[in-house]
Design an enzyme around this catalytic site. Structure first.
Site, short mmCIF file in Angstrom:
data_model
loop_
_atom_site.label_atom_id
_atom_site.label_comp_id
_atom_site.label_asym_id
_atom_site.label_seq_id
_atom_site.Cartn_x
_atom_site.Cartn_y
_atom_site.Cartn_z
CD GLU A 252 -2.47 -1.52 2.59
OE1 GLU A 252 -2.22 -0.76 3.56
OE2 GLU A 252 -3.14 -2.55 2.70
CG LEU B 201 -6.07 -0.04 2.22
CD1 LEU B 201 -6.63 1.35 2.49
CD2 LEU B 201 -6.35 -0.95 3.39
CD GLU C 104 -3.95 -4.36 5.42
OE1 GLU C 104 -5.11 -4.84 5.35
OE2 GLU C 104 -3.74 -3.15 5.57
CD GLN D 61 0.38 2.41 4.86
OE1 GLN D 61 -0.74 2.61 5.36
NE2 GLN D 61 0.69 2.77 3.64
CG PHE D 62 1.79 1.15 10.67
CD1 PHE D 62 2.72 1.79 11.49
CD2 PHE D 62 1.18 1.87 9.66
CE1 PHE D 62 3.03 3.12 11.30
CE2 PHE D 62 1.49 3.21 9.47
CZ PHE D 62 2.42 3.84 10.28
CB ILE E 52 0.79 -7.89 9.95
CG1 ILE E 52 1.60 -8.62 8.86
CG2 ILE E 52 0.76 -8.71 11.23
CD1 ILE E 52 3.09 -8.72 9.18
N PRO F 236 -4.74 -9.59 9.00
CG PRO F 236 -6.08 -7.94 8.05
CD PRO F 236 -4.89 -8.14 8.97
CG HIS G 79 -0.45 3.26 13.67
ND1 HIS G 79 -1.79 3.19 13.90
CD2 HIS G 79 -0.30 3.66 12.39
CE1 HIS G 79 -2.44 3.55 12.80
NE2 HIS G 79 -1.56 3.84 11.86
#
Lengths: 326, 365
Positions: A29, A58, A60, A82-83, A87, A89, A129
């Site tokens: 992403e 978008l 994951e 991204q973070f 993760i 999913p 995050h």
């Protein structure tokens, strides 16, 4: 030789891997024009084109599944989540397929993919995050879990991970993405996987850690040195498969061990290391293994996160406790 | 009021349940004898299926998922796959697997709990049966992306069932295939049951095919018990995909005549009457009547085929049963490309334990 930050070293390694091997693809992403929210893929789209640097929808789980499909076809996908807090999913794909494809097909289909994700707290970010759930992945047979702790390690370990023929979860300690600069030669030289790194030698106590916590741990070693205590600092670097031999060798010398990680205590990867010390190094131990970790709580939001994360002071105190045993 | 978008779902059927052509059949079927290889594949599939159940019932195979009643679906699309295409099957597509080069022995090994059954000697790029529902759909888009990146005129067939359409993985994969125009045929086998949950309890949509529209992909429904309709629809979709025309969704309407698996008892949730009704629509008798009416299939042909299929399946079963298991340490040998030293210790311990147990058993024997 350039002085670079850890995130710049990630970028250098990605570019080097892509330049060396046309089968290396980068996707995730916002990795294209935006260059990633932390800029780790900055400039890759311009240099390598949209067929090799792809912004995905978008999703994951999809990103991980696409990587499995591409890898089965012989590509070397480097997917970005991204973070780490997002993760989960992708966990189904990682656990159910990426880690098993080689074994399931007796080597016919393999999964030479890397899944990169920034992880850890301390950057004053919103909820989800600041995750450190590396132990979830380290539990899974068939995976590698690799965590760099410096710019040079980020460069060398990421190159090694991309070249590795099996799936690697590559977790980047984002709190130290820009904490230090280090000279890193862009020479394509990888560092060994499945091996710990001794960051500092010492004869009195072994401090075992990884990722951003190497900063606090090295600072604690410095403080202990002022007191005349020699602390050996081991950066585990590859959590899975675990290089227990280096840790055991160090503990045979020092007789004392403190394990430091940001993740919650119970079932954290420190628990595995402590169990292995009990199984294989009990007679070397002069004191109970100490663990300095996050609490068994939800990672607090930013106002309280500094209370959650292990501090230099907590590490020093744990080392002193270990040294109280004669 | 404007109408920004409108969608149509065509439905294709050439043969009615009695095997009569209700509309002119496509060119490939005009010479009925050209359908005999497909008929043979359907009968072989059913023979294999029955043998697998018999082996399971006698303790010689693990849990098995029957494809009884669905043979026309997988033989239909399997017969129009090319060697370069890649199949990502669920557990009810042995017909397509056989046509694409997987052997009966490999399939028996797979259900017999031997990973070597997934090491296909023929279709080296095909995926093994995917057990976690819908998780193969993202893989299919990855494989299709590989074809597109290399500029290869190849297509992917991604199989899943009615229950899978409720999972997010399917939408995520459809969405990517649509937006990147990937060469995938998403093959929905709507057999009306996800274990015990009927199709109508799965979704409020009138069709499963229409889920494709949310991803910008054309879709159609096909009578999945009509081999000619299946082959026609899948053939067109795969040709389009190979030519760069993008993805396609086919919903094949069929019926799971058997239990979900050998561990299931479907009488707990559906009555015999509805199953009997669907037996009247099953695909093999339908095509047989069509072939017989066309004068290309005789009673003698049928008897010879049944005997030949039984012989082939029995021989494969014997080969499977005569295949000794791998040594215990095989569980370590394909986990990583190179066994990490930490695992070497566990592997050595297993070998030692196994040797001791075998020696003890021999001593007792």
């Amino acid at each position: 030789m350039a002085e670079v930050t850890l995130v710049e070293a990630v970028n250098m390694a990605l570019a080097k891997a892509m330049a060396d091997d046309a089968e290396v693809l980068v996707f995730g992403e916002d990795v294209g024009l935006d260059g990633g929210v932390f800029r780790s893929t900055d400039g890759l789209l311009a240099r390598f084109g949209a067929a090799r640097v792809m912004d995905t929808p978008l999703a994951e789980g999809l990103i991980a599944g696409v990587a499995v499909g591409l890898a089965a076809q012989g590509f070397k996908p480097v997917a970005e989540i991204q973070f780490m807090g997002f993760i989960y999913p992708a966990l189904d794909q990682i656990v159910s397929h990426a880690s098993r494809m080689r074994n399931r097909t007796r080597g016919r289909l393999t999964c030479p993919m890397v899944m990169r994700a920034p992880f850890g707290g301390g950057i004053r970010a919103p909820e989800h995050h600041s995750e450190s759930t590396e132990a979830m992945f380290a539990h899974i047979p068939g995976l590698r879990v690799v965590i760099p702790s410096s710019p040079s390690h980020a460069y060398g370990l990421l190159l090694a991970s991309i070249r590795d023929p099996d799936p690697v979860i590559f977790l980047e300690p984002k709190r130290i993405y820009r904490a230090v600069r280090e000279e890193v030669a862009d020479d394509g030289r990888a560092l060994p996987l499945d091996s710990c790194f001794t960051l500092r030698e010492g004869g009195d106590v072994t401090l075992v850690t990884w990722g951003a916590m190497t900063m606090e741990t090295l600072a604690a070693a410095e403080t202990l040195a002022d007191e005349g205590i020699g602390a050996e600092v081991i950066d585990v670097a590859t959590l899975k498969p675990l290089d227990m031999d280096q840790i055991l060798t160090s503990v045979q010398k020092t007789g004392r061990c403190v394990i430091v990680h940001e993740a919650a205590l119970s079932g954290g990867w420190g628990a595995e290391i402590a169990a292995r010390l009990a199984e294989e190094g009990l007679l070397s131990l002069l004191a109970p293994v100490q663990r300095v970790t996050g609490y068994d709580t939800v990672m607090p939001l930013l106002r309280l996160e500094q209370w959650y994360m292990p501090s230099e002071g907590r590490i020093v105190a744990a080392a002193r406790r270990a040294l109280e045993y004669a | 009021m404007s109408k920004p978008a409108a969608f149509d779902i065509p439905y294709t059927r050439f043969l009615d349940p009695e095997g009569r052509a209700i509309v002119p059949v496509p060119a490939f079927a005009q010479d009925a004898s050209a359908l005999i290889p497909d008929y043979r594949a359907m009968v072989l599939t059913r023979t294999y299926d029955a043998k697998a159940i018999a082996l399971q019932r006698t303790g010689r195979l693990g849990t098995y998922a029957s494809c009884l009643g669905q043979e026309a679906v997988s033989v239909g699309f399997g017969s129009v796959m090319q060697p370069g295409d890649v199949l990502l099957p669920t557990y009810r597509e042995p017909g397509a697997q056989l046509l694409h080069g997987v052997t009966l022995v490999e399939m028996f090994l797979c259900w017999g709990g031997d990973e070597r059954g997934h090491d296909f000697a023929g279709p080296r790029e095909d995926f093994p049966v995917c057990i976690p529902v819908a998780t193969q759909a993202p893989h299919a888009t990855g494989v299709a992306l590989a074809f597109k990146l290399r500029g290869e005129a190849r297509a992917v067939v991604c199989c899943f069932g009615d229950g899978a359409t409720s999972k997010g993985d399917i939408y995520e994969a459809l969405n990517l295939a649509g937006v990147w125009q990937l060469p995938v045929l998403f093959m929905i086998t709507n057999n009306q049951w996800a274990i015990s949950v009927p199709r109508e309890a799965q979704t409020a949509t009138a069709t499963l095919a229409q889920k494709a529209f949310a991803a910008g992909i054309p879709a159609e429904q096909v009578d999945g018990n009509d081999l000619i309709a299946m082959r026609h629809a899948a053939g067109q979709a795969l040709e389009k995909a190979r030519a760069g025309g993008g993805p396609h969704v086919i919903e094949a309407l069929t019926y799971r005549l058997g239990d979900h698996t050998t561990a299931d008892d479907a009488t707990r949730y559906r009555d015999d009457e509805s199953v009997s009704r669907h037996w009247k629509e099953e695909p093999i008798a339908r095509l047989r009547r069509y072939l017989a009416d066309a004068g290309v299939w005789s009673k003698g042909d049928e008897e010879a085929l049944i005997a030949a299929c039984a012989k082939e399946v029995d021989a494969a079963a014997e080969t499977y049963l005569a295949t000794p298991p791998e040594p215990p340490e095989a569980m370590f040998d394909h986990l990583y490309a190179t066994l990490p030293p930490s695992l070497a210790k566990q592997r050595a311990a297993l070998i030692e334990e196994a040797a001791a147990l075998i020696a003890e058993a021999k001593g007792n024997g």
